[in-house]
Design a protein around this motif. Structure first.
Motif, PDB file in Angstrom:
ATOM      1  N   LYS A 349       0.864  -1.165   0.095  1.00 31.48           N
ATOM      2  CA  LYS A 349      -0.020  -0.056  -0.153  1.00 31.48           C
ATOM      3  C   LYS A 349       0.937   1.260  -0.113  1.00 31.48           C
ATOM      4  N   GLU A 350       2.273   1.106   0.186  1.00 34.38           N
ATOM      5  CA  GLU A 350       3.084   2.348   0.172  1.00 34.38           C
ATOM      6  C   GLU A 350       2.871   3.286   1.010  1.00 34.38           C
ATOM      7  N   PHE A 351       2.374   3.003   2.092  1.00 36.57           N
ATOM      8  CA  PHE A 351       2.408   3.863   3.301  1.00 36.57           C
ATOM      9  C   PHE A 351       3.718   4.099   3.884  1.00 36.57           C
ATOM     10  N   ASP A 352       4.203   5.099   3.619  1.00 32.91           N
ATOM     11  CA  ASP A 352       5.692   5.791   4.181  1.00 32.91           C
ATOM     12  C   ASP A 352       5.383   6.775   5.146  1.00 32.91           C
ATOM     13  N   ASN A 353       4.304   7.376   5.190  1.00 32.23           N
ATOM     14  CA  ASN A 353       4.186   8.578   6.187  1.00 32.23           C
ATOM     15  C   ASN A 353       2.789   8.397   6.853  1.00 32.23           C
ATOM     16  N   LEU A 354       2.498   8.910   7.888  1.00 34.14           N
ATOM     17  CA  LEU A 354       1.445   9.066   8.711  1.00 34.14           C
ATOM     18  C   LEU A 354       1.312  10.387   9.310  1.00 34.14           C
ATOM     19  N   GLN A 355      -0.030  10.892   9.306  1.00 37.51           N
ATOM     20  CA  GLN A 355      -0.229  11.846  10.205  1.00 37.51           C
ATOM     21  C   GLN A 355      -1.365  11.575  11.210  1.00 37.51           C
ATOM     22  N   GLN A 356      -1.254  12.361  12.531  1.00 41.02           N
ATOM     23  CA  GLN A 356      -2.500  11.805  13.454  1.00 41.02           C
ATOM     24  C   GLN A 356      -2.492  13.299  14.149  1.00 41.02           C
ATOM     25  N   TYR A 357      -3.739  13.756  14.332  1.00 43.07           N
ATOM     26  CA  TYR A 357      -4.068  15.037  15.044  1.00 43.07           C
ATOM     27  C   TYR A 357      -5.573  14.921  15.738  1.00 43.07           C
ATOM     28  N   GLY A 358      -5.660  15.672  16.823  1.00 44.33           N
ATOM     29  CA  GLY A 358      -6.916  15.854  17.344  1.00 44.33           C
ATOM     30  C   GLY A 358      -6.678  16.475  18.741  1.00 44.33           C
ATOM     31  N   GLY A 359      -7.856  16.243  19.618  1.00 42.05           N
ATOM     32  CA  GLY A 359      -7.840  16.978  21.007  1.00 42.05           C
ATOM     33  C   GLY A 359      -8.561  16.299  21.901  1.00 42.05           C
ATOM     34  N   PHE A 360      -8.289  16.719  23.089  1.00 37.21           N
ATOM     35  CA  PHE A 360      -9.261  16.088  24.114  1.00 37.21           C
ATOM     36  C   PHE A 360      -9.898  17.151  25.110  1.00 37.21           C
ATOM     37  N   ILE A 361     -10.892  17.067  25.760  1.00 36.19           N
ATOM     38  CA  ILE A 361     -11.353  17.849  26.690  1.00 36.19           C
ATOM     39  C   ILE A 361     -11.902  16.929  28.006  1.00 36.19           C
ATOM     40  N   GLN A 362     -11.569  17.373  29.087  1.00 41.58           N
ATOM     41  CA  GLN A 362     -12.054  16.749  30.524  1.00 41.58           C
ATOM     42  C   GLN A 362     -12.617  17.670  31.531  1.00 41.58           C
ATOM     43  N   ALA A 363     -13.559  17.517  32.035  1.00 38.65           N
ATOM     44  CA  ALA A 363     -14.089  18.297  33.139  1.00 38.65           C
ATOM     45  C   ALA A 363     -14.542  17.408  34.495  1.00 38.65           C
ATOM     46  N   GLN A 364     -14.074  18.104  35.476  1.00 37.74           N
ATOM     47  CA  GLN A 364     -14.423  17.471  37.028  1.00 37.74           C
ATOM     48  C   GLN A 364     -14.978  18.221  37.558  1.00 37.74           C
ATOM     49  N   PHE A 365     -16.315  17.799  38.019  1.00 37.25           N
ATOM     50  CA  PHE A 365     -17.345  18.622  38.599  1.00 37.25           C
ATOM     51  C   PHE A 365     -17.145  18.037  40.237  1.00 37.25           C
ATOM     52  N   ALA A 366     -17.195  19.021  41.269  1.00 45.36           N
ATOM     53  CA  ALA A 366     -17.665  18.524  42.604  1.00 45.36           C
ATOM     54  C   ALA A 366     -18.858  18.564  42.908  1.00 45.36           C
ATOM     55  N   LEU A 367     -19.793  17.364  42.767  1.00 47.09           N
ATOM     56  CA  LEU A 367     -21.086  17.254  42.939  1.00 47.09           C
ATOM     57  C   LEU A 367     -21.426  17.585  44.459  1.00 47.09           C
ATOM     58  N   ILE A 368     -20.602  16.915  45.282  1.00 47.03           N
ATOM     59  CA  ILE A 368     -20.900  17.233  46.686  1.00 47.03           C
ATOM     60  C   ILE A 368     -19.240  17.695  47.155  1.00 47.03           C
ATOM     61  N   PRO A 369     -18.916  18.815  47.456  1.00 48.36           N
ATOM     62  CA  PRO A 369     -17.765  19.448  47.812  1.00 48.36           C
ATOM     63  C   PRO A 369     -17.040  18.296  48.939  1.00 48.36           C
ATOM     64  N   GLU A 370     -15.837  17.890  48.453  1.00 48.71           N
ATOM     65  CA  GLU A 370     -15.039  16.992  49.259  1.00 48.71           C
ATOM     66  C   GLU A 370     -15.477  15.466  49.472  1.00 48.71           C
ATOM     67  N   GLU A 371     -16.693  15.278  48.551  1.00 47.23           N
ATOM     68  CA  GLU A 371     -17.169  13.907  48.959  1.00 47.23           C
ATOM     69  C   GLU A 371     -17.467  13.280  47.573  1.00 47.23           C
ATOM     70  N   LEU A 372     -18.055  13.803  46.598  1.00 49.45           N
ATOM     71  CA  LEU A 372     -18.723  13.062  45.506  1.00 49.45           C
ATOM     72  C   LEU A 372     -18.107  13.918  43.974  1.00 49.45           C
ATOM     73  N   ASP A 373     -17.407  13.523  43.199  1.00 49.78           N
ATOM     74  CA  ASP A 373     -16.994  14.068  42.118  1.00 49.78           C
ATOM     75  C   ASP A 373     -17.223  13.345  41.138  1.00 49.78           C
ATOM     76  N   LEU A 374     -17.713  14.081  39.744  1.00 48.38           N
ATOM     77  CA  LEU A 374     -18.017  13.391  38.324  1.00 48.38           C
ATOM     78  C   LEU A 374     -16.830  13.952  37.463  1.00 48.38           C
ATOM     79  N   VAL A 375     -16.350  13.035  36.671  1.00 43.13           N
ATOM     80  CA  VAL A 375     -15.455  13.544  35.462  1.00 43.13           C
ATOM     81  C   VAL A 375     -15.984  12.947  34.168  1.00 43.13           C
ATOM     82  N   LEU A 376     -16.127  13.882  33.237  1.00 39.10           N
ATOM     83  CA  LEU A 376     -16.746  13.702  31.749  1.00 39.10           C
ATOM     84  C   LEU A 376     -15.493  14.157  30.807  1.00 39.10           C
ATOM     85  N   GLY A 377     -15.326  13.209  29.871  1.00 33.10           N
ATOM     86  CA  GLY A 377     -14.388  13.784  28.900  1.00 33.10           C
ATOM     87  C   GLY A 377     -14.335  12.989  27.682  1.00 33.10           C
TER      88      GLY A 377
END
Length: 677
Positions: A349-377
């Motif tokens: 297939k003669e692949f001799d170079n590859l490109q890869q690009y993108g990004g991420f996002i992640q949010a951590q919420f303190a639903l109950i401070p110091e007790e319950l955290d939710l992480v979405l990303g």
């Protein structure tokens, strides 16, 4: 709210020596790999294990794979004195492809087989701050190919390595393994270190098929410079080069017999890398980081010449706003790969170079401070082979009490096909006519004839997608800790090998045979081929868990006991078989003890019990034992016994793996002298 988002460099500058026993027992160790920012290991909603610099030093390990043998839940099988098979939550192989390995966040992954060359991964162990190992998926933060785990080797800030350090070791399998490093300040803005390494190792004593040839000659040179121009700007630059000459035994088809032939060869490799990171503390609640890195790997052996080069750019920002912690980043990778066609391999297939690009996002919420955290990303990333891939994640962390954490996670990870699966064709062991046709001709010359057989990459292969469910619990008491994690993973579009002998192609030869023209029939067989195609049509279910109990009754003694259990079950379409691994169960028991005797003596012991039907070997139990003696403030000696009580044993014997020939692993002894001024 004070800033708690410390930069990765800042974490590296920290020292476990600065942590008191209570902090250690509370697992109050800051880790970066789980969230891409500093967070207590205890408060991390993932299955993470931190291998500290003290344990690495005390263990007598001389390489990264040897150090990783101490990580519960990590499969580390030694193939010979050079080669290793390492994975987590999966069957390990020489070409394991679902474990992402990094040095200070720089990926060492090569797209040729989606893994790393463990035999040439040469990081000075005395300059490692810690090794963070995530068991389970890390793709949402660290890109693709982290389905089974992430290993991040974090090196020390050069501020912590000023002065002269040298060591020299020799033993029953090592003629010389010597290191030297020197570091100092750079005016009042930073510091530096330079280091060199040389190793000359002997071959194993007993081979499985051939006389062992796993000798080692290795030379490395590298350095790192850290700087901080103000409270807001800091960074570092590091790089190294490693030259390796490694003796290895192989199996391969190299002539017209179309059969696997065993032979001895020498692999010469040059591995180089450079990385620069710039960090900016934007405010009390935000910082940003830019990292640029370059990696080059070239390998040369009689039947294969390869060259791989990659250029990576990563940008990341972290900030806190009230009960929200938000992290996001962008990445770009450009890779060039070249392989010279050989008797083994050609690319269509003669692949001799590859490109890869993108990004991420992640949010951590303190639903109950110091007790319950939710992480979405989530991560969205484009690659040239399978287009856009997505890796979402959700985590929940509940602290009912300060010393207890219950966490759960649901995540999707992706493994992009390697070029072996996508682009390349390999000649493999030929198939006998008698194994292909449903009947025997009765003519030995025909029935025993090996037909030329190829394993073909396929550009219709899709990315493997794994959906994981995880549950964990941690408990920290005054003198002991408990860490439990369970997982269940369903993987779709798993790459397997499709068998299609295409029986119709044998009809002309059979017609010649039936007419009594035997020589013409044999000649016709030389024109036939069997094609094994890689297809992504299987499903795989993996499940199991890890339990680690740590005990620190006193300053002079700490111990750890671990147990891991993992099962792997394929759902295979008709006429297919797995490329790596098989339906199997793996169990491990770990026990470690670190004992300080008087002020200057230390004994470190690790016992591993390996029980698995995945590697076609007997179960084995072995002990690694090291005595360290600090003779004076500047001088030290140590004696290490490796693989004790296991005798000469096999850790890996999967014959289906292309090219690999393992050796028996021996008991060995290593003597070491260190100087530190």
């Amino acid at each position: 709210m004070p800033l708690v988002i410390l930069s990765p460099m800042t974490y590296a500058a920290g020292s476990l020596d600065d942590l008191d026993l209570e902090s250690l027992m509370a697992m109050d160790i800051q880790v970066t790999s789980a969230m891409k920012r500093s967070q207590s290991a205890f408060d991390t909603a993932t299955s993470i294990y931190v291998l500290s610099k003290e344990r690495i030093t005390h263990s007598g390990a001389t390489s990264i794979p040897e150090a990783l043998k101490m990580v519960p839940g990590l499969v580390v099988r030694q193939l010979d004195n050079n080669q290793w098979a390492i994975s987590a939550r999966g069957v390990a192989s020489r070409f394991s492809s679902k474990m992402l390995v990094m040095i200070d966040g720089q990926s060492l992954y090569t797209p040729q087989f989606s893994a790393v060359y463990w035999e040439t991964l040469n990081v000075p162990l005395y300059d490692i701050e810690r090794i963070e190992v995530i068991r389970g998926q890390g793709g949402q933060l660290w890109s693709s190919n982290a389905n089974n785990g992430v290993i991040n080797i974090i090196t020390k800030n050069s501020l912590d390595t000023r002065g002269l350090y040298a060591d020299a070791a020799s033993g029953s399998q090592v003629n010389i393994d010597a290191n030297i490093r020197y570091g100092n300040d750079i005016s009042d803005i930073g510091s530096y270190r330079v280091y060199g390494h040389v190793k000359d190792g002997d071959a194993s004593e007993k081979g499985l098929v051939l006389e062992p040839n796993d000798v080692t000659q290795q030379y490395s040179f590298g350095g790192r410079m850290d700087f901080s121009t103000s409270d807001h700007w800091s960074g570092f630059v590091q790089g190294d080069i490693t030259e390796s000459k490694l003796g290895q035994n192989y199996r391969g088809v190299i002539d017209d017999t179309n059969r696997n032939i065993t032979f001895t060869d020498k692999l010469e490799r040059t591995d180089s890398r450079v990385m620069a990171r710039l960090e900016n503390r934007m405010s009390d609640s935000a910082n940003q980081m830019l990292q640029v890195s370059w990696l080059n790997q070239s390998g040369s052996q009689t039947y294969l010449q390869e060259e791989f080069e990659s250029f990576d750019v990563d940008y990341q920002m972290n900030f806190i706003y009230q009960a929200l912690q938000l992290d996001w980043g962008l990445n770009y990778r450009y890779s060039t790969i070249s392989f010279e066609d050989s008797l083994f391999l050609h690319s269509d297939k003669e692949f001799d170079n590859l490109q890869q690009y993108g990004g991420f996002i992640q949010a951590q919420f303190a639903l109950i401070p110091e007790e319950l955290d939710l992480v979405l990303g989530t991560r969205a990333e484009h690659n040239d082979l399978t287009d856009w891939e997505y890796q979402p994640l959700a985590r929940l962390l509940w602290k009912p009490q300060d010393n207890q954490v219950l966490w759960s996670a649901v995540s999707q990870s992706v493994r992009i096909p390697s070029l072996i699966e996508f682009n390349d064709n390999y000649a493999i062991n030929g198939q006998k006519v008698s194994e292909v046709l449903p009947f025997s001709t009765g003519i030995e010359a025909i029935d025993e004839y090996h037909i030329k057989t190829y394993l073909n990459g396929n550009d219709d292969v899709e990315a493997e997608t794994s959906l994981s469910y995880e549950l964990g619990y941690r408990l920290s008491q005054q003198s002991w800790n408990l860490d439990v994690s369970l997982y269940h993973t369903e993987t779709e579009d798993v790459a397997v090998i499709d068998i299609n002998p295409n029986v119709e192609q044998f009809y002309p030869a059979l017609a010649l045979f039936q007419s009594g023209q035997l020589q013409q029939a044999l000649q016709a067989l030389t024109q036939t081929t069997i094609q094994f195609d890689i297809v992504s049509t299987a499903d795989l279910t993996t499940q199991g868990g890890d339990i680690v109990l740590s005990w620190v009754p006193a300053d002079m003694f700490n111990a750890e006991l671990g147990y891991s259990y993992n099962t792997f079950e394929y759902d295979l379409p008709e006429n297919t078989f797995p490329a790596i691994g098989r339906d199997s169960t793996t169990r491990q028991i770990f026990a470690k003890a670190d004992v300080h005797l008087f002020d200057s003596h230390n004994i470190f012991a690790t016992v591993r019990v390996e029980n698995s039907d995945a590697y076609l070997t007997e179960n084995y139990t072995l002990l690694d034992l090291t005595w360290n003696w600090a003779v004076s403030q500047h001088w030290g000696v140590s004696v290490t016994g490796k693989n004790l009580f296991a005798g000469s044993h096999l850790e890996y014997a999967n014959r289906q793996e292309t090219y690999t020939i393992p050796n028996y692993i021996d008991e060995s002894v290593l003597f070491k002298v260190t100087a530190n001024f």
